[in-house]
Write an enzyme that holds these catalytic residues in place. Structure first.
Site, short mmCIF file in Angstrom:
data_model
loop_
_atom_site.label_atom_id
_atom_site.label_comp_id
_atom_site.label_asym_id
_atom_site.label_seq_id
_atom_site.Cartn_x
_atom_site.Cartn_y
_atom_site.Cartn_z
N ARG A 1 40.13 41.56 35.22
CA ARG A 1 39.11 40.79 35.95
C ARG A 1 37.72 41.11 35.40
O ARG A 1 36.86 40.23 35.30
CB ARG A 1 39.17 41.12 37.44
CG ARG A 1 40.37 40.48 38.12
CD ARG A 1 40.70 41.14 39.43
NE ARG A 1 39.69 40.94 40.44
CZ ARG A 1 39.56 41.72 41.51
NH1 ARG A 1 40.37 42.75 41.69
NH2 ARG A 1 38.63 41.47 42.40
N ARG B 1 31.70 30.50 38.83
CA ARG B 1 32.21 31.62 38.05
C ARG B 1 32.22 31.28 36.55
O ARG B 1 32.54 32.12 35.74
CB ARG B 1 33.64 31.76 38.50
CG ARG B 1 34.37 33.00 38.61
CD ARG B 1 33.96 34.06 39.51
NE ARG B 1 35.09 34.92 39.76
CZ ARG B 1 35.49 35.28 40.96
NH1 ARG B 1 34.87 34.87 42.02
NH2 ARG B 1 36.50 36.09 41.09
N ARG C 1 39.35 49.85 47.94
CA ARG C 1 39.10 48.75 48.90
C ARG C 1 40.33 48.49 49.77
O ARG C 1 41.46 48.52 49.31
CB ARG C 1 38.75 47.47 48.14
CG ARG C 1 38.60 46.28 49.11
CD ARG C 1 37.91 45.11 48.51
NE ARG C 1 38.59 44.55 47.35
CZ ARG C 1 38.10 43.54 46.65
NH1 ARG C 1 36.94 43.00 47.00
NH2 ARG C 1 38.75 43.08 45.61
N LYS D 1 29.67 41.61 46.69
CA LYS D 1 29.25 40.26 47.10
C LYS D 1 29.78 39.92 48.49
O LYS D 1 29.03 39.47 49.35
CB LYS D 1 29.77 39.21 46.09
CG LYS D 1 29.36 39.47 44.65
CD LYS D 1 29.89 38.41 43.70
CE LYS D 1 31.40 38.32 43.64
NZ LYS D 1 32.06 39.48 43.01
N ARG E 1 44.60 44.52 48.29
CA ARG E 1 44.79 43.24 47.60
C ARG E 1 45.63 43.43 46.35
O ARG E 1 45.47 44.40 45.63
CB ARG E 1 43.42 42.64 47.23
CG ARG E 1 42.95 41.61 48.22
CD ARG E 1 41.54 41.18 48.00
NE ARG E 1 41.21 40.75 46.66
CZ ARG E 1 40.02 40.27 46.30
NH1 ARG E 1 39.07 40.15 47.21
NH2 ARG E 1 39.78 39.90 45.06
P1 AP5 Z 1 33.43 43.70 47.96
O1 AP5 Z 1 32.29 43.35 48.85
O2 AP5 Z 1 34.81 43.32 48.41
O3 AP5 Z 1 33.15 43.19 46.48
P2 AP5 Z 1 33.14 41.72 45.90
O4 AP5 Z 1 31.99 41.64 44.96
O5 AP5 Z 1 33.22 40.70 46.98
O6 AP5 Z 1 34.49 41.80 45.06
P3 AP5 Z 1 35.75 40.83 44.96
O7 AP5 Z 1 36.83 41.64 44.27
O8 AP5 Z 1 36.14 40.23 46.27
O9 AP5 Z 1 35.22 39.79 44.01
P4 AP5 Z 1 35.99 38.94 43.07
O10 AP5 Z 1 34.87 38.12 42.63
O11 AP5 Z 1 36.78 39.57 42.00
O12 AP5 Z 1 37.17 38.36 43.98
P5 AP5 Z 1 37.36 36.93 44.63
O13 AP5 Z 1 38.02 37.12 45.92
O14 AP5 Z 1 36.11 36.14 44.55
O15 AP5 Z 1 33.36 45.29 47.70
C1 AP5 Z 1 34.35 45.95 46.94
C2 AP5 Z 1 34.64 47.34 47.55
O16 AP5 Z 1 33.50 48.18 47.38
C3 AP5 Z 1 34.91 47.32 49.07
O17 AP5 Z 1 35.86 48.30 49.37
C4 AP5 Z 1 33.54 47.66 49.71
O18 AP5 Z 1 33.66 48.28 50.96
C5 AP5 Z 1 32.95 48.58 48.65
N1 AP5 Z 1 31.50 48.44 48.51
C6 AP5 Z 1 30.77 47.29 48.56
N2 AP5 Z 1 29.46 47.54 48.34
C7 AP5 Z 1 29.37 48.88 48.11
C8 AP5 Z 1 28.27 49.75 47.81
N3 AP5 Z 1 27.02 49.27 47.70
N4 AP5 Z 1 28.54 51.06 47.62
C9 AP5 Z 1 29.81 51.56 47.73
N5 AP5 Z 1 30.88 50.77 48.04
C10 AP5 Z 1 30.67 49.45 48.21
O19 AP5 Z 1 38.38 36.27 43.58
C11 AP5 Z 1 39.72 36.67 43.48
C12 AP5 Z 1 40.44 35.80 42.45
O20 AP5 Z 1 40.41 34.41 42.89
C13 AP5 Z 1 39.80 35.78 41.06
O21 AP5 Z 1 40.25 36.83 40.25
C14 AP5 Z 1 40.27 34.40 40.55
O22 AP5 Z 1 41.61 34.43 40.13
C15 AP5 Z 1 40.20 33.53 41.80
N6 AP5 Z 1 38.88 32.87 41.97
C16 AP5 Z 1 38.04 33.01 43.03
N7 AP5 Z 1 36.94 32.26 42.86
C17 AP5 Z 1 37.09 31.63 41.66
C18 AP5 Z 1 36.28 30.73 40.95
N8 AP5 Z 1 35.10 30.32 41.42
N9 AP5 Z 1 36.72 30.29 39.74
C19 AP5 Z 1 37.92 30.68 39.25
N10 AP5 Z 1 38.75 31.54 39.89
C20 AP5 Z 1 38.34 32.00 41.11
#
Ligand code: AP5
Length: 210
Positions: free
Chosen positions: A167, A88, A123, A13, A156
């Site tokens: 997660r 979420r 990552r 994402k 991270r």
């Molecule tokens: P990346 O693009 O970083 O993936 P992502 O989907 O953004 O994953 P996140 O881990 O950032 O999502 P998340 O939803 O868990 O974390 P968030 O920060 O929102 O890609 C991942 C890796 O794969 C990278 O190395 C990339 O290069 C590689 N890649 C990407 N696409 C690829 C492809 N097509 N092929 C191969 N490799 C690829 O949330 C973190 C924490 O914050 C949560 O756990 C929670 O505690 C809190 N939080 C955040 N938002 C909320 C909410 N709305 N409600 C409640 N808690 C929340």
């Protein structure tokens, strides 16, 4: 364009939002990035969120809804935005509906759990500008250094294996029901998520008609 990128942790994402924000000239709103910045600064929101994030649990809905309400008042949101990792939960989606936030489209990027574990294990992120890399699929030009701002890349804290598994469990339980929620509203497009990064971007553009 008011777009939601929906998918499990590591679905890509953030990677696709980085490209879309430039292409569409609208901001990326990542609650994960906002919360990480709040934790770093030690703000009240950051203090509330830290333990949940470290454990891979969701931060309570009322905190997220408050953060979003404030973010959406900013000037740069006038012409639209890309929600990355929010909503979420059903409660968060209902809160957006109640605030008359009209979503144009929801792109669902589904990736199997075993691929997610591999992706998140490799990552690397920039703690300064938020750019995202991978040790195999998206290497920086200089090992361990951000291409954009030259800061040292980090792993991270929530990208440790046990936290990743938690997660994923949380995603299936709390977030996956949003697929049906937005399907019923006629806004969901499922684009699949097992392409390489460039092909994934092409799929995203195709779905958006851009
Ligand atoms: P990346 O693009 O970083 O993936 P992502 O989907 O953004 O994953 P996140 O881990 O950032 O999502 P998340 O939803 O868990 O974390 P968030 O920060 O929102 O890609 C991942 C890796 O794969 C990278 O190395 C990339 O290069 C590689 N890649 C990407 N696409 C690829 C492809 N097509 N092929 C191969 N490799 C690829 O949330 C973190 C924490 O914050 C949560 O756990 C929670 O505690 C809190 N939080 C955040 N938002 C909320 C909410 N709305 N409600 C409640 N808690 C929340």
């Amino acid at each position: 364009m008011r777009l939601i990128l929906l998918g499990p942790p590591g679905a890509g994402k953030g990677t696709q939002a980085e490209v879309l924000t430039k292409k569409l000239n609208v901001p990326q709103i990542s609650t994960g990035d906002i919360l990480r910045a709040a934790v770093k600064k030690g703000t009240p929101v950051g203090l509330q969120a830290k333990a949940f994030m470290d454990a891979g649990d969701l931060v309570p809905d009322d905190v997220i809804i408050g953060v979003l309400k404030e973010r959406l008042t900013a000037d740069d949101c006038k012409n639209g935005y890309i929600f990355d990792g929010v909503p979420r939960t059903i409660a968060q989606a209902e809160a957006l509906d109640a605030q008359d936030v009209v979503i144009d489209m929801v792109l669902s990027i589904e990736v199997p759990d075993e691929v997610i574990v591999e992706r998140l294990g490799g990552r690397r992120t920039c703690p300064n500008c938020g750019a995202i890399y991978h040790v195999i699929t998206k290497k920086p030009k200089v090992d361990g250094v951000c291409d954009v701002c030259e800061a040292a890349l980090i792993i991270r804290k929530d990208d440790e294996r046990d936290t990743i598994l938690n997660r994923l469990e949380t995603y299936h339980k709390e977030t996956e029901p949003l697929i049906d929620y937005y399907k019923k509203q006629g806004k969901l497009k499922d684009i699949g998520g097992e392409f390489n990064i460039e092909s994934q971007t092409e799929e995203v553009f195709k779905a958006l008609g851009i």
